[in-house]
Write an enzyme that holds these catalytic residues in place. Sequence first.
Site, mmCIF file in Angstrom:
data_model
loop_
_atom_site.group_PDB
_atom_site.id
_atom_site.type_symbol
_atom_site.label_atom_id
_atom_site.label_comp_id
_atom_site.label_asym_id
_atom_site.label_seq_id
_atom_site.Cartn_x
_atom_site.Cartn_y
_atom_site.Cartn_z
ATOM 1 N N HIS A 5 70.707 99.443 -0.768
ATOM 2 C CA HIS A 5 72.108 99.075 -0.550
ATOM 3 C C HIS A 5 72.603 99.470 0.836
ATOM 4 O O HIS A 5 73.645 98.982 1.291
ATOM 5 C CB HIS A 5 73.000 99.701 -1.632
ATOM 6 C CG HIS A 5 74.135 98.825 -2.043
ATOM 7 N ND1 HIS A 5 74.856 98.056 -1.149
ATOM 8 C CD2 HIS A 5 74.683 98.577 -3.266
ATOM 9 C CE1 HIS A 5 75.797 97.389 -1.791
ATOM 10 N NE2 HIS A 5 75.710 97.682 -3.081
ATOM 11 N N ASP A 16 73.396 94.168 1.294
ATOM 12 C CA ASP A 16 74.505 94.113 0.349
ATOM 13 C C ASP A 16 74.153 93.208 -0.823
ATOM 14 O O ASP A 16 73.247 92.370 -0.740
ATOM 15 C CB ASP A 16 75.767 93.597 1.043
ATOM 16 C CG ASP A 16 76.291 94.572 2.087
ATOM 17 O OD1 ASP A 16 76.027 95.784 1.929
ATOM 18 O OD2 ASP A 16 76.932 94.124 3.053
#
Length: 496
Positions: free
Chosen positions: A469, A473
């Site tokens: 992450h 995204d």
Amino acid sequence: MFRFKGAVSFCIRNGGKRFDSKLHSLTRHQRLALSVHRIACSCYSTNALFHNQLKRSPYVLSPLRQFSSDGLPPHHRVPLPALSPTMEMGTIVSWEKKEGDKLNEGDLLAEIETDKATMGFETPEEGYLAKILVPAGSKDVPLGKLLCIIVSNEADIAAFKDFVDSGEAVKPAAAKPSAPPPPSSAPLPSAPPVPQPIPSVSAPSPGSGASRIFASPLARSLARDKGIDLSGVHGSGPGGRIRAQDLEGAVPSTPAGMPAAAPSSQFIDIPMTNMRQVIARRLLQSKQTIPHYYLSIDVQMDRILRLRAQLNDMLQKDGVKLSVNDFIVKAAALACKKVPEVNSSWMDTFIRQFNSVDVSVAVSTDAGLITPIVFRADAKGLSTISSDTKTLASKAREGKLRPEEFQGGTFTISNLGMFGIKNFSAVINPPQSCILAVGNTESTLIPDETSEKGFRAAKMMSVTLSCDHRVVDGAVGAQWLVHFKKLLEQPELMLL
């Protein structure tokens, strides 16, 4: 005095070769002064010659320092080198030379098991093997540990008969430059020492009086895993060398690579290989330091399966057989070109985005998981990807991969579909940002408005993308999966 200065100047200009022709005109005191000058010049020229020799051959003083420091003849100390960037310890599988043997350039000195594979270690110096300090079968040998002593003269071998290692680490000799470990790979504590080492099935150590056993690295590895005594195996290779195929039908002398357990034992302690220890450290690091999240999608495989069958019929005469995994590698590489953020790495202070897609393909071996790399998969055809994958997988299972063939990569694929696994979540291989977990393909009923029944059967494959992450995204990971799904469901798009 004028004649004295003139004689000296003349002699200096002519290199001192015509001193005697000018001495008849000098007085006794002048001749004495000139003699002192000649001695000084001689000492200066000799000293200059010595220093010039040292500049041309800096190794001249090395044996002299060794001789004066420990009272032993000139010798070369061979430490355990780093054969891979992630190597911290090694196992001495076998010595290919025994004490007293002559060593020539390019000779194989020993076989060393690193954290990734068993590799041959060539002699760093020509000469004679005077002393072996770490016997074959020794495990968890740290980098810099003194392995052996090499001397230039055969007569110096006897001086090292009772040589004992002081225990101080020797600075490893410079090896071939290799890629540094990823910046995100922080060093972690080593695994605790194994209480019961695996019994060695390699060649007997020098000085034991037993005959040497010649065997390939793969044969030694297989014999160790299966518990086969190589002394009872007849080799079919050159000079009686034992090869892997010679072990077929051989009866294990002990359970495969394991010590015999006592009758009352309720468990067996399995020693960890160097590869297994590295896998444990890296997976722990990945799960502790990388914020994983997972995205799954189902892909219709009907068209890709029909295309695969057609291409295999066309390529049958060339001996090429494409697998479903070859199409997956190609589609993943092209999806990385469409969404380059996925083809990136977290570098602590910045994100590195790669121009080419080097796909790491997870391969299971007896020693553990390893990920050989299909370089520039985005620019290769399916037949080339198929050939590269098969070659790399074979070399991985034989322990013959070179470091540059499994170190690096920008994206990883782990396929467990052949085991009937429907879906799973894979652990990211740092410093990469994503890994694709591929499940099996099975028939599923899906809605179909064109069908009279309102549904039809389709071949569906489930895949899960694990993402870092910090780099990728959720929306970016979803875009990548959409492109990947589209390429497999419409394979003609791979031609564009």
